[in-house]
Design a protein around this motif. Structure first.
Motif, PDB file in Angstrom:
ATOM      1  N   PRO A  11      32.422  46.605   2.613  1.00  0.00           N
ATOM      2  CA  PRO A  11      32.648  47.357   3.856  1.00  0.00           C
ATOM      3  C   PRO A  11      31.539  48.369   4.123  1.00  0.00           C
ATOM      4  O   PRO A  11      31.434  48.903   5.236  1.00  0.00           O
ATOM      5  CB  PRO A  11      33.988  48.061   3.604  1.00  0.00           C
ATOM      6  N   ASP A  12      30.715  48.643   3.096  1.00  0.00           N
ATOM      7  CA  ASP A  12      29.649  49.645   3.246  1.00  0.00           C
ATOM      8  C   ASP A  12      28.410  49.101   3.936  1.00  0.00           C
ATOM      9  O   ASP A  12      27.501  49.866   4.282  1.00  0.00           O
ATOM     10  CB  ASP A  12      29.252  50.184   1.872  1.00  0.00           C
ATOM     11  N   ILE A  13      28.343  47.785   4.109  1.00  0.00           N
ATOM     12  CA  ILE A  13      27.174  47.192   4.770  1.00  0.00           C
ATOM     13  C   ILE A  13      27.193  47.563   6.255  1.00  0.00           C
ATOM     14  O   ILE A  13      28.201  47.343   6.949  1.00  0.00           O
ATOM     15  CB  ILE A  13      27.172  45.660   4.616  1.00  0.00           C
ATOM     16  N   PRO A  14      26.137  48.155   6.777  1.00  0.00           N
ATOM     17  CA  PRO A  14      26.107  48.489   8.212  1.00  0.00           C
ATOM     18  C   PRO A  14      26.258  47.221   9.062  1.00  0.00           C
ATOM     19  O   PRO A  14      25.789  46.142   8.682  1.00  0.00           O
ATOM     20  CB  PRO A  14      24.722  49.117   8.398  1.00  0.00           C
ATOM     21  N   LYS A  15      26.898  47.367  10.202  1.00  0.00           N
ATOM     22  CA  LYS A  15      27.166  46.214  11.065  1.00  0.00           C
ATOM     23  C   LYS A  15      25.885  45.498  11.477  1.00  0.00           C
ATOM     24  O   LYS A  15      25.845  44.267  11.588  1.00  0.00           O
ATOM     25  CB  LYS A  15      27.934  46.678  12.310  1.00  0.00           C
ATOM     26  N   PHE A  43      23.441  44.911   9.757  1.00  0.00           N
ATOM     27  CA  PHE A  43      22.909  44.119   8.642  1.00  0.00           C
ATOM     28  C   PHE A  43      23.904  43.051   8.169  1.00  0.00           C
ATOM     29  O   PHE A  43      23.708  42.441   7.121  1.00  0.00           O
ATOM     30  CB  PHE A  43      22.536  45.041   7.475  1.00  0.00           C
ATOM     31  N   ASP A  44      24.959  42.837   8.944  1.00  0.00           N
ATOM     32  CA  ASP A  44      25.889  41.758   8.644  1.00  0.00           C
ATOM     33  C   ASP A  44      25.167  40.417   8.821  1.00  0.00           C
ATOM     34  O   ASP A  44      24.629  40.130   9.885  1.00  0.00           O
ATOM     35  CB  ASP A  44      27.089  41.835   9.593  1.00  0.00           C
ATOM     36  N   GLY A  45      25.115  39.616   7.760  1.00  0.00           N
ATOM     37  CA  GLY A  45      24.380  38.357   7.790  1.00  0.00           C
ATOM     38  C   GLY A  45      22.932  38.470   7.318  1.00  0.00           C
ATOM     39  O   GLY A  45      22.184  37.480   7.338  1.00  0.00           O
ATOM     40  N   TYR A  46      22.539  39.648   6.893  1.00  0.00           N
ATOM     41  CA  TYR A  46      21.171  39.890   6.419  1.00  0.00           C
ATOM     42  C   TYR A  46      20.887  38.991   5.215  1.00  0.00           C
ATOM     43  O   TYR A  46      21.696  38.883   4.287  1.00  0.00           O
ATOM     44  CB  TYR A  46      21.036  41.351   6.026  1.00  0.00           C
ATOM     45  N   LYS A  47      19.737  38.330   5.218  1.00  0.00           N
ATOM     46  CA  LYS A  47      19.414  37.349   4.174  1.00  0.00           C
ATOM     47  C   LYS A  47      18.298  37.868   3.263  1.00  0.00           C
ATOM     48  O   LYS A  47      17.213  38.217   3.735  1.00  0.00           O
ATOM     49  CB  LYS A  47      18.986  36.022   4.796  1.00  0.00           C
ATOM     50  N   ILE A  48      18.588  37.902   1.980  1.00  0.00           N
ATOM     51  CA  ILE A  48      17.625  38.348   0.971  1.00  0.00           C
ATOM     52  C   ILE A  48      17.322  37.193   0.030  1.00  0.00           C
ATOM     53  O   ILE A  48      18.243  36.547  -0.496  1.00  0.00           O
ATOM     54  CB  ILE A  48      18.184  39.531   0.165  1.00  0.00           C
ATOM     55  N   VAL A  49      16.053  36.926  -0.190  1.00  0.00           N
ATOM     56  CA  VAL A  49      15.644  35.961  -1.211  1.00  0.00           C
ATOM     57  C   VAL A  49      15.224  36.729  -2.459  1.00  0.00           C
ATOM     58  O   VAL A  49      14.368  37.621  -2.398  1.00  0.00           O
ATOM     59  CB  VAL A  49      14.493  35.073  -0.713  1.00  0.00           C
ATOM     60  N   LYS A 105      23.206  36.460   0.895  1.00  0.00           N
ATOM     61  CA  LYS A 105      23.592  36.861   2.250  1.00  0.00           C
ATOM     62  C   LYS A 105      24.525  38.065   2.172  1.00  0.00           C
ATOM     63  O   LYS A 105      25.501  38.061   1.422  1.00  0.00           O
ATOM     64  CB  LYS A 105      24.297  35.696   2.953  1.00  0.00           C
ATOM     65  N   LEU A 106      24.211  39.104   2.931  1.00  0.00           N
ATOM     66  CA  LEU A 106      25.077  40.278   3.013  1.00  0.00           C
ATOM     67  C   LEU A 106      26.134  40.042   4.098  1.00  0.00           C
ATOM     68  O   LEU A 106      25.808  39.616   5.204  1.00  0.00           O
ATOM     69  CB  LEU A 106      24.274  41.531   3.351  1.00  0.00           C
ATOM     70  N   GLU A 107      27.374  40.321   3.762  1.00  0.00           N
ATOM     71  CA  GLU A 107      28.461  40.086   4.702  1.00  0.00           C
ATOM     72  C   GLU A 107      29.365  41.313   4.763  1.00  0.00           C
ATOM     73  O   GLU A 107      29.936  41.723   3.747  1.00  0.00           O
ATOM     74  CB  GLU A 107      29.262  38.856   4.265  1.00  0.00           C
ATOM     75  N   LYS A 108      29.496  41.880   5.943  1.00  0.00           N
ATOM     76  CA  LYS A 108      30.324  43.069   6.104  1.00  0.00           C
ATOM     77  C   LYS A 108      31.796  42.650   6.212  1.00  0.00           C
ATOM     78  O   LYS A 108      32.140  41.709   6.923  1.00  0.00           O
ATOM     79  CB  LYS A 108      29.907  43.852   7.350  1.00  0.00           C
TER      80      LYS A 108
END
Length: 396
Positions: A147-151, A153-159, A390-393
């Motif tokens: 829940p701490d992921i900012p909106k 950055f929802d779906g932000y992809k990190i390799v 993948k970051l997911e809020k």
């Protein structure tokens, strides 16, 4: 490497041959044939002596080390397995009182058969791991929810990749690194992060790969930290002049490649008025075998919100990052998944440490990647990987 425990290596080579000669060779073979069976051992002993006088932890002629370790895997390890099985079979036979004169000629040591089977298994593991397993690559897709992921950055992809050990991917193995770079670029990531051990022992290893590594691209850039092999820990203690020069040279090369090397510092990534923090500590090992240079207070000074921490050694997470409490997500490497799993099992399973995959403590999570390469070109059941995270809020 060998110079740190030469007598141990000498014993590992000699003990099984002494057992085999005492129980089998001297009774079954003529003198000349016995000497032939001892020949591989003599070659290994000579190589051990040569490698003992190498000044570096990793010798300049790394091919010689690979040949030596391959011989240890194909000759010494099977002999130990056979010796232990044979000795156990013989002890079991005697424990059952089957060694009377009447049955002496008919007795069979079934431990020898088990030893033959173990030898065949070891040969398969060593040959597959060295010539097939090390060349495999997996793309490991993972999702981190919070829940701490900012909106924004929802779906932000990190390799994420780690432990490249590019010195092992030189020459005719460079295609392995090329494939890894192409695979990472094909993910069209928002960010690429590297969690340490770029080299084996010295920055010169990067020169062959500099242009290739410079081609890594992500929307918000490439961020990295140093691993234990990136420092001067594995150089000979007398080479202080080279120690002073080599670490700054590695740092200079990483920056020339366009990577943002984080040394107890952080950066802010902004989108739509919201932000996340990407932080990186220097290697935070035990201070003995591995450098202990991490400073979490300096690294996270004046930070807030959602924090991603890069830290080479996962052991630092529970010791340093969890007590601090600020970094929600930590990404690490270092362990290589031990480069070995048999039927899904690894000897690391017996240790109560963080070494592969996900770990959670309260609101803080750690992910440890199996890494990309390795100092020794061998992987069996612990395939090198690139992680797509993948970051997911989620709602509170």
């Amino acid at each position: 490497m060998i110079a740190r425990a030469p007598y141990l290596f000498l014993l590992l080579i000699l003990v099984p041959d002494l057992y085999l000669d005492l129980h089998y060779w001297r009774h079954r073979f003529a003198q000349q044939r016995r000497l032939l069976y001892w020949l591989p051992t003599v070659i290994q002993l000579v190589l051990t002596v040569i490698l003992t006088y190498e000044t570096h932890f990793i010798p300049d002629n790394i091919t010689l080390l690979y040949i030596y370790l391959l011989m240890m895997g194909l000759i010494t390890a099977p002999k130990w397995a056979y010796m232990l099985c044979s000795a156990a079979g013989l002890a079991l036979y005697k424990a059952r009182h089957l060694h009377s004169k009447k049955t002496e000629k008919k007795r069979k040591n079934y431990g020898n058969l088990v030893g033959v089977a173990a030898t065949m298994l070891i040969w398969y593991v060593v040959l597959y791991g060295a010539f097939v397993g090390f060349e495999k690559l997996e793309v490991n897709h993972q999702t981190y929810t919070s829940p701490d992921i900012p909106k924004a950055f929802d779906g932000y992809k990190i390799v994420l990749f780690s432990d490249a050990h590019v010195g092992t991917m030189s020459g005719n193995r460079q295609w392995l690194l090329q494939r890894a770079v192409d695979t990472m670029n094909a993910q069209h990531a928002d960010m690429i992060v590297f969690t340490g051990d770029l080299q084996n022992i010295q920055p010169e290893e990067l020169l062959e790969h500099k242009q290739l590594l410079s081609s890594l691209k992500a929307k918000d850039g490439v961020y990295s930290v140093l691993g234990n092999h990136d420092y001067d820990k594995y150089l000979h203690s007398g080479e202080e002049h080279h120690r002073v020069q080599r670490l700054p040279e590695l740092i200079r090369l990483e920056k020339q490649m366009g990577w943002q090397l984080l040394q107890n510092e952080h950066r802010t990534i902004s989108r739509g008025g919201q932000h996340i923090t990407i932080a990186g500590m220097e290697n935070d090992g035990d201070g003995n075998k591995f450098p202990q240079l991490g400073n979490i207070r300096k690294t996270l000074a004046n930070t807030n919100g959602f924090i991603i921490m890069l830290e080479h050694e996962p052991a630092s997470w529970r010791r340093t990052t969890v007590p601090d409490g600020r970094a929600q997500l930590t990404l690490s490497g270092h362990t290589h998944d031990m480069q070995f799993r048999l039927l899904g099992w690894s000897p690391m399973d017996m240790l109560n440490i963080e070494w592969n995959g996900w770990y959670t403590e309260g609101k803080q999570s750690l992910f440890v990647t199996a890494g990309l390469g390795g100092l020794i070109p061998f992987r069996f059941g612990a395939t090198g990987e690139i992680v797509v995270l993948k970051l997911e809020k989620v709602k509170r």
